[in-house]
Design a protein around this motif. Structure first.
Motif, PDB file in Angstrom:
ATOM      1  N   ASP A  62      18.433 -13.581 -38.436  1.00  5.32           N
ATOM      2  CA  ASP A  62      18.512 -12.271 -37.788  1.00  5.32           C
ATOM      3  C   ASP A  62      17.748 -11.224 -38.599  1.00  5.32           C
ATOM      4  O   ASP A  62      17.771 -11.237 -39.833  1.00  5.32           O
ATOM      5  CB  ASP A  62      19.989 -11.860 -37.657  1.00  5.32           C
ATOM      6  CG  ASP A  62      20.190 -10.740 -36.651  1.00  5.32           C
ATOM      7  OD1 ASP A  62      19.228 -10.397 -35.925  1.00  5.32           O
ATOM      8  OD2 ASP A  62      21.314 -10.210 -36.580  1.00  5.32           O
ATOM      9  N   PHE A  80      26.902  -6.056 -37.831  1.00  6.39           N
ATOM     10  CA  PHE A  80      26.695  -5.102 -36.739  1.00  6.39           C
ATOM     11  C   PHE A  80      27.946  -4.992 -35.883  1.00  6.39           C
ATOM     12  O   PHE A  80      28.576  -5.993 -35.562  1.00  6.39           O
ATOM     13  CB  PHE A  80      25.523  -5.586 -35.884  1.00  6.39           C
ATOM     14  CG  PHE A  80      25.085  -4.626 -34.822  1.00  6.39           C
ATOM     15  CD1 PHE A  80      24.224  -3.584 -35.123  1.00  6.39           C
ATOM     16  CD2 PHE A  80      25.517  -4.772 -33.498  1.00  6.39           C
ATOM     17  CE1 PHE A  80      23.798  -2.702 -34.141  1.00  6.39           C
ATOM     18  CE2 PHE A  80      25.100  -3.882 -32.510  1.00  6.39           C
ATOM     19  CZ  PHE A  80      24.236  -2.854 -32.840  1.00  6.39           C
ATOM     20  N   THR A 119       8.353  -4.446 -31.314  1.00  2.86           N
ATOM     21  CA  THR A 119       8.237  -5.764 -31.955  1.00  2.86           C
ATOM     22  C   THR A 119       6.876  -6.379 -31.622  1.00  2.86           C
ATOM     23  O   THR A 119       6.244  -7.013 -32.469  1.00  2.86           O
ATOM     24  CB  THR A 119       9.356  -6.721 -31.476  1.00  2.86           C
ATOM     25  OG1 THR A 119      10.604  -6.063 -31.646  1.00  2.86           O
ATOM     26  CG2 THR A 119       9.352  -8.022 -32.260  1.00  2.86           C
ATOM     27  N   ASP A 121      23.625   3.356 -35.069  1.00  3.21           N
ATOM     28  CA  ASP A 121      24.376   2.109 -34.893  1.00  3.21           C
ATOM     29  C   ASP A 121      25.564   2.091 -35.842  1.00  3.21           C
ATOM     30  O   ASP A 121      25.537   2.717 -36.902  1.00  3.21           O
ATOM     31  CB  ASP A 121      23.491   0.895 -35.220  1.00  3.21           C
ATOM     32  CG  ASP A 121      22.442   0.649 -34.165  1.00  3.21           C
ATOM     33  OD1 ASP A 121      22.791   0.677 -32.967  1.00  3.21           O
ATOM     34  OD2 ASP A 121      21.272   0.448 -34.533  1.00  3.21           O
ATOM     35  N   GLN A 125      14.317  -0.827 -35.812  1.00  2.00           N
ATOM     36  CA  GLN A 125      14.232  -0.025 -34.580  1.00  2.00           C
ATOM     37  C   GLN A 125      12.800   0.452 -34.365  1.00  2.00           C
ATOM     38  O   GLN A 125      11.992   0.433 -35.297  1.00  2.00           O
ATOM     39  CB  GLN A 125      15.041   1.258 -34.720  1.00  2.00           C
ATOM     40  CG  GLN A 125      16.444   1.132 -35.200  1.00  2.00           C
ATOM     41  CD  GLN A 125      17.076   2.500 -35.283  1.00  2.00           C
ATOM     42  OE1 GLN A 125      16.662   3.332 -36.090  1.00  2.00           O
ATOM     43  NE2 GLN A 125      18.074   2.749 -34.453  1.00  2.00           N
ATOM     44  N   THR A 126      12.548   0.959 -33.184  1.00  2.16           N
ATOM     45  CA  THR A 126      11.256   1.570 -32.906  1.00  2.16           C
ATOM     46  C   THR A 126      10.984   2.642 -33.968  1.00  2.16           C
ATOM     47  O   THR A 126       9.880   2.732 -34.510  1.00  2.16           O
ATOM     48  CB  THR A 126      11.276   2.230 -31.510  1.00  2.16           C
ATOM     49  OG1 THR A 126      11.717   1.267 -30.557  1.00  2.16           O
ATOM     50  CG2 THR A 126       9.897   2.737 -31.122  1.00  2.16           C
ATOM     51  N   ALA A 137      20.603   5.701 -37.994  1.00  2.00           N
ATOM     52  CA  ALA A 137      19.992   4.814 -37.006  1.00  2.00           C
ATOM     53  C   ALA A 137      20.676   4.913 -35.644  1.00  2.00           C
ATOM     54  O   ALA A 137      20.092   4.562 -34.627  1.00  2.00           O
ATOM     55  CB  ALA A 137      20.049   3.376 -37.505  1.00  2.00           C
ATOM     56  N   GLU A 176      18.914  -7.272 -30.725  1.00  2.71           N
ATOM     57  CA  GLU A 176      20.303  -7.116 -30.303  1.00  2.71           C
ATOM     58  C   GLU A 176      21.118  -8.057 -31.174  1.00  2.71           C
ATOM     59  O   GLU A 176      20.554  -8.876 -31.901  1.00  2.71           O
ATOM     60  CB  GLU A 176      20.464  -7.441 -28.818  1.00  2.71           C
ATOM     61  CG  GLU A 176      19.448  -8.431 -28.371  1.00  2.71           C
ATOM     62  CD  GLU A 176      19.751  -9.141 -27.080  1.00  2.71           C
ATOM     63  OE1 GLU A 176      20.818  -8.950 -26.491  1.00  2.71           O
ATOM     64  OE2 GLU A 176      18.911  -9.939 -26.689  1.00  2.71           O
ATOM     65  N   PRO A 177      22.432  -7.950 -31.096  1.00  2.00           N
ATOM     66  CA  PRO A 177      23.249  -8.803 -31.961  1.00  2.00           C
ATOM     67  C   PRO A 177      22.956 -10.285 -31.725  1.00  2.00           C
ATOM     68  O   PRO A 177      22.935 -10.746 -30.581  1.00  2.00           O
ATOM     69  CB  PRO A 177      24.679  -8.459 -31.540  1.00  2.00           C
ATOM     70  CG  PRO A 177      24.589  -7.117 -30.893  1.00  2.00           C
ATOM     71  CD  PRO A 177      23.239  -7.035 -30.268  1.00  2.00           C
TER      72      PRO A 177
HETATM   73  C1  WT7 Z   1      18.173  -0.939 -31.491  1.00  2.23           C
HETATM   74  C2  WT7 Z   1      16.723  -0.620 -31.643  1.00  2.23           C
HETATM   75  C3  WT7 Z   1      12.900  -3.189 -33.334  1.00  2.23           C
HETATM   76  C4  WT7 Z   1      13.257  -4.319 -32.551  1.00  2.23           C
HETATM   77  C5  WT7 Z   1      13.314  -4.094 -31.080  1.00  2.23           C
HETATM   78  C6  WT7 Z   1      14.343  -3.095 -30.655  1.00  2.23           C
HETATM   79  C7  WT7 Z   1      19.519  -2.813 -31.683  1.00  2.23           C
HETATM   80  C8  WT7 Z   1      17.960  -4.231 -33.097  1.00  2.23           C
HETATM   81  C9  WT7 Z   1      19.332  -5.696 -33.895  1.00  2.23           C
HETATM   82  C10 WT7 Z   1      20.060  -6.738 -34.546  1.00  2.23           C
HETATM   83  C11 WT7 Z   1      22.020  -5.905 -33.539  1.00  2.23           C
HETATM   84  C12 WT7 Z   1      20.061  -4.795 -33.089  1.00  2.23           C
HETATM   85  C13 WT7 Z   1      20.145  -1.661 -32.434  1.00  2.23           C
HETATM   86  C14 WT7 Z   1      18.946  -0.796 -32.755  1.00  2.23           C
HETATM   87  N1  WT7 Z   1      19.169  -3.911 -32.588  1.00  2.23           N
HETATM   88  N2  WT7 Z   1      18.041  -5.313 -33.877  1.00  2.23           N
HETATM   89  N3  WT7 Z   1      19.439  -7.633 -35.330  1.00  2.23           N
HETATM   90  N4  WT7 Z   1      21.408  -6.800 -34.340  1.00  2.23           N
HETATM   91  N5  WT7 Z   1      21.397  -4.901 -32.921  1.00  2.23           N
HETATM   92  O1  WT7 Z   1      13.908  -1.808 -30.981  1.00  2.23           O
HETATM   93  O2  WT7 Z   1      14.242  -0.701 -28.780  1.00  2.23           O
HETATM   94  O3  WT7 Z   1      14.122   0.661 -30.901  1.00  2.23           O
HETATM   95  O4  WT7 Z   1      16.103  -0.794 -30.397  1.00  2.23           O
HETATM   96  O5  WT7 Z   1      18.330  -2.299 -31.090  1.00  2.23           O
HETATM   97  O6  WT7 Z   1      21.035  -0.981 -31.614  1.00  2.23           O
HETATM   98  O7  WT7 Z   1      19.258   0.550 -33.028  1.00  2.23           O
HETATM   99  P1  WT7 Z   1      14.536  -0.581 -30.222  1.00  2.23           P
END
Ligand code: WT7
Length: 568
Positions: A347, A446, A253, A434, A351-352, A432, A327-328
């Motif tokens: 929201d 989610f 991010t 999830d 992901q990375t 993904a 996260e949620p």
């Molecule tokens: C994981 C990715 C890219 C942003 C930083 C995290 C969780 C991400 C949400 C959301 C619920 C979410 C998922 C995803 N996540 N955004 N809005 N609601 N869960 O990047 O470290 O690659 O993590 O974060 O589980 O797969 P990351």
């Protein structure tokens, strides 16, 4: 009027060429993110516009215009070239959120080298595995982090240069170490930017999975096409905005939307390099008159905990658009922000690996608190069955989040681990990892992750990494690591261990083991609780069953353990 205007109009006939045209990019052209974020903005007449307003401890301030960041990128690029760093070499950025971190990001990209940003709170072991995997050639760091680099240097034959950005004394440096003092270095006006193309590697972010070591997510310069347009339409950045992304560039991010997005749009952004407190954050918003704020649920929950009192002590009327990721985002947090700031946090989900926002709430769209929103135009997303990998044609059914590959910012592979990358695709879909469901209006809800990865305050922690590190402690015989519920961070790390003969369970030992992990891995990976066990639950084949311990922590039914055993 928001940048996106009407979502319904934009999803009709959407094509990424919308973004390519705005960026004046044509297939086969040179595309360099470092140039797009600085030189191009200067050429568009914004050389004197502020790019970065920075504040550190004790209220120290620094300000940089787009021309300043253009020159700093050239200067750092030249410095690296003079050391012999070439295109596609990996250069690690291992710094706190100081201006040099942001400026080096541009400099490394401008010479066509690959930026490897790493969270500066990482300990030796976390740093070592990532530098080793990427065969990193140079690392740019600060004096305060130097000892960690020195301790692992012998094990890293590829690491040739350690560049220290704040070494102002005449104290001699050690082997491979050089100092780069940007304020003393003559600014470089003339600079040949390396002609990177769409598929040239740009950024390498490490992310944790359930098994094995962290994986390096390889991104390319073409990712800009997604990052630019998602920033424009979702974060809605407009010329007069003052933007604040609270994420550290050690995580995606902080680069996609903390550097590339805002700067490629020529937007002024602010960075606060101090610890968290509700007062400090509100004061920052008031002082710089922040208009658009991109943050994370854990931060929002911490603000909620601090209550409404501090909100009243500051003038936050500049805020016009809020978004969240990682996260949620619970419904209460959305409703709370609407109440205290007058606008809800929107929201966003990605992901990375996806490199840019995939599912999101847009300005002007009806917000359903607790939902992640809808697909970004051009993103084909669905929920597939966990066994057949076929999309459900039924609303509300819980399955796996899946995307049709092909958006510009999609990762190109995992560094040196293409096998793992290929495993993310099933039946033509990118999975993904999830679980979620879709409602009748195409909003995503989610549910949770489909693996054992712990998401603590928006940061992913691999139970495998923590378990392995625990086994390196002299007292630990066996270990199992799971998430434990937490009011603010949603999840924190909890470890179950058995001790070696001769060691006795005690609070003192628990603290020692916690600290051992904090130093070796990071404060995020440090267990918040360690429970001593006589033995750990295992399958017949001897594999530790994390799921039993997880269910126990979350007060869930353990169910039939014989089926659990079969699954292992
Ligand atoms: C994981 C990715 C890219 C942003 C930083 C995290 C969780 C991400 C949400 C959301 C619920 C979410 C998922 C995803 N996540 N955004 N809005 N609601 N869960 O990047 O470290 O690659 O993590 O974060 O589980 O797969 P990351």
């Amino acid at each position: 009027m928001s940048n996106i205007g009407s979502y319904e109009d934009k999803i009709k006939n959407f094509d990424w060429s919308i973004s390519e045209k705005e960026l004046n990019y044509q297939d086969g052209n040179i595309i360099n993110i470092g140039w797009y974020c600085s030189d191009r903005i200067c050429q568009m007449g914004k050389a004197d516009k502020l790019a970065l307003q920075w504040e550190g401890f004790g209220g120290v301030e620094k300000k940089y215009t787009f021309n300043d960041i253009r020159l700093a990128g050239n200067t750092i690029g030249t410095f690296l070239r003079n050391l012999g760093v070439k295109n596609e070499d990996r250069v690690c950025l291992f710094m706190d959120r100081i201006p040099e971190l942001y400026l080096s990001f541009l400099g490394v990209l401008k010479i066509g080298a690959v930026v490897q940003p790493l969270f500066s709170a990482f300990g030796d072991e976390s740093l070592h595995v990532r530098l080793e995997n990427a065969q990193t050639r140079a690392i740019i760091t600060q004096k305060k982090h130097l000892s960690k680099v020195r301790r692992i240097l012998d094990k890293l034959p590829s690491l040739e240069h350690i560049i220290i950005v704040d070494h102002y004394t005449s104290k001699p440096l050690q082997d491979k170490e050089v100092s780069l003092n940007l304020e003393k270095e003559p600014p470089v006006e003339e600079f040949n930017i390396f002609p990177t193309k769409a598929e040239s590697p740009s950024v390498l972010h490490y992310t944790s999975g359930t098994t094995g070591q962290p994986k390096g997510v390889k991104h390319v310069h073409y990712s800009l096409i997604s990052q630019y347009l998602t920033t424009k339409w979702v974060l809605d950045l407009q010329d007069n905005d003052i933007y604040w992304c609270t994420a550290d560039p050690g995580w995606v991010t902080g680069t996609s939307y903390g550097i590339i997005g805002p700067w490629s749009l020529g937007i002024t952004q602010c960075v606060l390099n101090t610890g968290f407190s509700a007062e400090a954050w509100y004061k920052f918003i008031e002082k710089y008159r922040i208009t658009v704020w991109y943050s994370a649920p854990t931060a929002i929950r911490s603000l909620m905990k601090a209550g409404q009192e501090p909100v009243r002590n500051f003038n936050l009327s500049s805020l016009r658009h809020l978004a969240s990721v990682g996260e949620p985002l619970n419904a209460e947090a959305v409703i709370w922000s609407e109440k205290v700031f007058g606008i809800p946090f929107l929201d966003t989900y990605w992901q990375t690996e996806t490199g840019s926002i995939m599912i999101t709430n847009f300005p002007g769209m009806k917000v359903k608190p607790g939902s992640m929103g809808k697909s970004f135009p051009g993103i084909i997303s669905t929920i597939v069955d966990a066994k057949t990998f076929k999309p459900y044609n039924e609303y509300g059914k819980i399955g796996l989040i899946a995307f049709k590959p092909g958006w510009p910012a999609m990762m190109r592979t995992y560094w040196n681990n293409d096998k793992m990358f290929q495993r993310k695709f099933k039946n033509g879909w990118y999975l993904a990892g999830d679980r979620a469901s879709i409602d009748k209006e195409d909003y995503f809800w989610f549910i949770g992750r489909d693996d054992d990865v712990i998401n603590t305050g928006g940061h992913l922690v691999s139970p495998f990494e923590v378990e392995s590190a625990l086994l390196e402690h002299e007292a630990v015989s066996e270990s199992a690591v799971v998430a434990k519920p937490d009011e603010v961070n949603m999840e924190v790390v909890k470890a179950f261990i058995t001790l070696k003969p001769g060691y006795e369970a005690s609070d003192d030992l628990e603290l020692k083991i916690m600290n051992f992990i904090r130093k070796k891995l990071s404060p995020l990976a440090m267990p918040q609780e360690i429970e001593y066990m006589d033995s750990l639950p295992k399958t017949r084949s001897g594999k530790i069953m994390r799921r039993i311990l997880h269910a126990q922590e979350w007060g869930e039914e353990i169910g039939d353990t014989s089926t659990l055993e079969d699954e292992e």
